[in-house]
Design a protein around this motif. Structure first.
Motif, PDB file in Angstrom:
ATOM      1  N   TYR A  67      -6.551  33.741 -60.491  1.00 39.43           N
ATOM      2  CA  TYR A  67      -7.177  34.182 -59.246  1.00 39.43           C
ATOM      3  C   TYR A  67      -6.484  33.583 -58.019  1.00 39.43           C
ATOM      4  O   TYR A  67      -6.521  34.137 -56.924  1.00 39.43           O
ATOM      5  CB  TYR A  67      -8.659  33.792 -59.236  1.00 39.43           C
ATOM      6  CG  TYR A  67      -8.912  32.363 -58.867  1.00 39.43           C
ATOM      7  CD1 TYR A  67      -9.101  31.992 -57.532  1.00 39.43           C
ATOM      8  CD2 TYR A  67      -8.918  31.354 -59.834  1.00 39.43           C
ATOM      9  CE1 TYR A  67      -9.313  30.665 -57.185  1.00 39.43           C
ATOM     10  CE2 TYR A  67      -9.129  30.037 -59.490  1.00 39.43           C
ATOM     11  CZ  TYR A  67      -9.323  29.700 -58.167  1.00 39.43           C
ATOM     12  OH  TYR A  67      -9.505  28.391 -57.828  1.00 39.43           O
ATOM     13  N   HIS A  68      -5.812  32.437 -58.207  1.00 36.31           N
ATOM     14  CA  HIS A  68      -5.260  31.723 -57.055  1.00 36.31           C
ATOM     15  C   HIS A  68      -4.095  32.472 -56.430  1.00 36.31           C
ATOM     16  O   HIS A  68      -4.099  32.751 -55.232  1.00 36.31           O
ATOM     17  CB  HIS A  68      -4.819  30.311 -57.491  1.00 36.31           C
ATOM     18  CG  HIS A  68      -4.135  29.545 -56.414  1.00 36.31           C
ATOM     19  ND1 HIS A  68      -2.969  28.851 -56.627  1.00 36.31           N
ATOM     20  CD2 HIS A  68      -4.459  29.380 -55.109  1.00 36.31           C
ATOM     21  CE1 HIS A  68      -2.606  28.283 -55.480  1.00 36.31           C
ATOM     22  NE2 HIS A  68      -3.501  28.585 -54.564  1.00 36.31           N
ATOM     23  N   ALA A  69      -3.096  32.815 -57.255  1.00 36.05           N
ATOM     24  CA  ALA A  69      -1.916  33.483 -56.701  1.00 36.05           C
ATOM     25  C   ALA A  69      -1.252  34.389 -57.741  1.00 36.05           C
ATOM     26  O   ALA A  69      -0.077  34.710 -57.614  1.00 36.05           O
ATOM     27  CB  ALA A  69      -0.915  32.461 -56.175  1.00 36.05           C
ATOM     28  N   SER A  88      -4.980  25.609 -68.078  1.00 33.24           N
ATOM     29  CA  SER A  88      -4.264  24.989 -66.974  1.00 33.24           C
ATOM     30  C   SER A  88      -3.185  25.960 -66.524  1.00 33.24           C
ATOM     31  O   SER A  88      -2.255  26.269 -67.272  1.00 33.24           O
ATOM     32  CB  SER A  88      -3.639  23.667 -67.438  1.00 33.24           C
ATOM     33  OG  SER A  88      -2.911  23.080 -66.389  1.00 33.24           O
ATOM     34  N   CYS A  89      -3.302  26.478 -65.321  1.00 30.01           N
ATOM     35  CA  CYS A  89      -2.363  27.512 -64.874  1.00 30.01           C
ATOM     36  C   CYS A  89      -0.956  26.927 -64.741  1.00 30.01           C
ATOM     37  O   CYS A  89      -0.775  25.881 -64.097  1.00 30.01           O
ATOM     38  CB  CYS A  89      -2.823  28.098 -63.546  1.00 30.01           C
ATOM     39  SG  CYS A  89      -1.732  29.421 -62.974  1.00 30.01           S
ATOM     40  N   PRO A  90       0.045  27.588 -65.310  1.00 29.95           N
ATOM     41  CA  PRO A  90       1.410  27.058 -65.258  1.00 29.95           C
ATOM     42  C   PRO A  90       1.973  26.959 -63.841  1.00 29.95           C
ATOM     43  O   PRO A  90       2.913  26.195 -63.609  1.00 29.95           O
ATOM     44  CB  PRO A  90       2.217  28.075 -66.086  1.00 29.95           C
ATOM     45  CG  PRO A  90       1.210  28.739 -66.970  1.00 29.95           C
ATOM     46  CD  PRO A  90      -0.058  28.787 -66.158  1.00 29.95           C
ATOM     47  N   TRP A  91       1.430  27.692 -62.901  1.00 29.45           N
ATOM     48  CA  TRP A  91       2.041  27.689 -61.571  1.00 29.45           C
ATOM     49  C   TRP A  91       1.586  26.507 -60.714  1.00 29.45           C
ATOM     50  O   TRP A  91       2.404  25.767 -60.185  1.00 29.45           O
ATOM     51  CB  TRP A  91       1.754  29.015 -60.858  1.00 29.45           C
ATOM     52  CG  TRP A  91       2.670  30.116 -61.309  1.00 29.45           C
ATOM     53  CD1 TRP A  91       3.533  30.086 -62.375  1.00 29.45           C
ATOM     54  CD2 TRP A  91       2.822  31.393 -60.707  1.00 29.45           C
ATOM     55  NE1 TRP A  91       4.199  31.288 -62.476  1.00 29.45           N
ATOM     56  CE2 TRP A  91       3.792  32.102 -61.473  1.00 29.45           C
ATOM     57  CE3 TRP A  91       2.233  32.035 -59.625  1.00 29.45           C
ATOM     58  CZ2 TRP A  91       4.173  33.410 -61.171  1.00 29.45           C
ATOM     59  CZ3 TRP A  91       2.613  33.329 -59.317  1.00 29.45           C
ATOM     60  CH2 TRP A  91       3.585  34.002 -60.084  1.00 29.45           C
ATOM     61  N   HIS A  92       0.320  26.325 -60.510  1.00 28.55           N
ATOM     62  CA  HIS A  92      -0.146  25.247 -59.622  1.00 28.55           C
ATOM     63  C   HIS A  92      -1.181  24.352 -60.296  1.00 28.55           C
ATOM     64  O   HIS A  92      -1.870  23.579 -59.629  1.00 28.55           O
ATOM     65  CB  HIS A  92      -0.730  25.829 -58.331  1.00 28.55           C
ATOM     66  CG  HIS A  92       0.161  26.820 -57.654  1.00 28.55           C
ATOM     67  ND1 HIS A  92      -0.086  28.173 -57.634  1.00 28.55           N
ATOM     68  CD2 HIS A  92       1.354  26.656 -57.022  1.00 28.55           C
ATOM     69  CE1 HIS A  92       0.883  28.805 -56.994  1.00 28.55           C
ATOM     70  NE2 HIS A  92       1.773  27.911 -56.618  1.00 28.55           N
ATOM     71  N   LEU A  93      -1.291  24.513 -61.617  1.00 32.24           N
ATOM     72  CA  LEU A  93      -2.089  23.596 -62.452  1.00 32.24           C
ATOM     73  C   LEU A  93      -3.588  23.620 -62.157  1.00 32.24           C
ATOM     74  O   LEU A  93      -4.292  22.652 -62.444  1.00 32.24           O
ATOM     75  CB  LEU A  93      -1.541  22.166 -62.358  1.00 32.24           C
ATOM     76  CG  LEU A  93      -0.054  22.016 -62.707  1.00 32.24           C
ATOM     77  CD1 LEU A  93       0.385  20.570 -62.572  1.00 32.24           C
ATOM     78  CD2 LEU A  93       0.239  22.539 -64.111  1.00 32.24           C
TER      79      LEU A  93
HETATM   80 FE1  FES Z   1      -2.594  29.701 -60.865  1.00 24.03          FE
HETATM   81 FE2  FES Z   1      -1.790  28.949 -58.492  1.00 24.03          FE
HETATM   82  S1  FES Z   1      -1.365  30.821 -59.476  1.00 24.03           S
HETATM   83  S2  FES Z   1      -2.909  27.823 -59.926  1.00 24.03           S
END
Ligand code: FES
Length: 180
Positions: A67-69, A88-93
């Motif tokens: 949902y973040h990006a 744990s999202c690989p992009w921004h954790l």
């Molecule tokens: Fe998943 Fe930013 S896209 S934490």
């Protein structure tokens, strides 16, 4: 690579609930850590990316893109956050609870001296990622999309999925299953 697999969609109920759709064989999600990524195509042909994940014997379904990006949340590692299993999202954790779709974080507060920051437990910012209903039946794993209300992960749900290999396309109401 492509394969055919019969897919069964239950009829939409009179109150408009979505059907359960067969997305995988039982053996594909039988073990801890097993994952299947699918695109569920609605009648209008738009895909919704959903990841099914076996974590310690329970199968969860969650929107694949963060949902973040829009990061590949469905491919993230699973971490214990205050006793709750989270992707744990690989992009921004960011940590997103598998079962609820809530974003959790480790909170801090000032100690009595007013200047020292100390841990203040795990807190939730609320549900941000859409999760879906799963049923394990004798002939396979079924998922029903839960789409009521607005959630932040909706804006990425039908975008291209980076970092998630082997997404399977399933036409709701049909029997199309293709690995891409
Ligand atoms: Fe998943 Fe930013 S896209 S934490």
């Amino acid at each position: 690579m492509s394969e055919r697999l019969s897919t069964t969609a239950d009829p939409i109920t009179p109150d408009g609930e979505r059907p359960f759709v067969r997305v995988a064989g039982c053996d594909e999600l039988a073990r801890n850590g097993d994952r299947v990524h699918v695109q569920l195509l609605g009648q209008d042909g738009s895909p919704r990316h959903v990841s099914l994940i076996n974590h310690e014997g329970e199968v969860f379904a969650v929107d694949s893109l963060c949902y973040h990006a829009g990061g590949p949340l469905g491919a993230g590692e699973i971490e214990d956050v205050g006793g709750t299993a989270c992707l744990s999202c690989p992009w921004h954790l960011y940590k997103v609870a598998l079962g609820s779709g809530e974003k959790l974080y480790g909170s801090t507060k000032f100690a009595d001296d007013g200047v020292t920051l100390i841990p203040d437990g795990v807190k939730s910012v609320g549900k941000r990622q859409r999760t879906h209903e799963v049923q394990i039946r004798a002939d396979g794993v079924y998922v029903r999309l839960c789409l009521s209300g607005d959630l932040e992960s909706d804006k990425y749900a039908n975008k291209k999925v980076p970092g998630i290999a082997g997404a399977r396309v399933i036409q709701v109401g049909g029997e199309v299953v293709t690995r891409v």
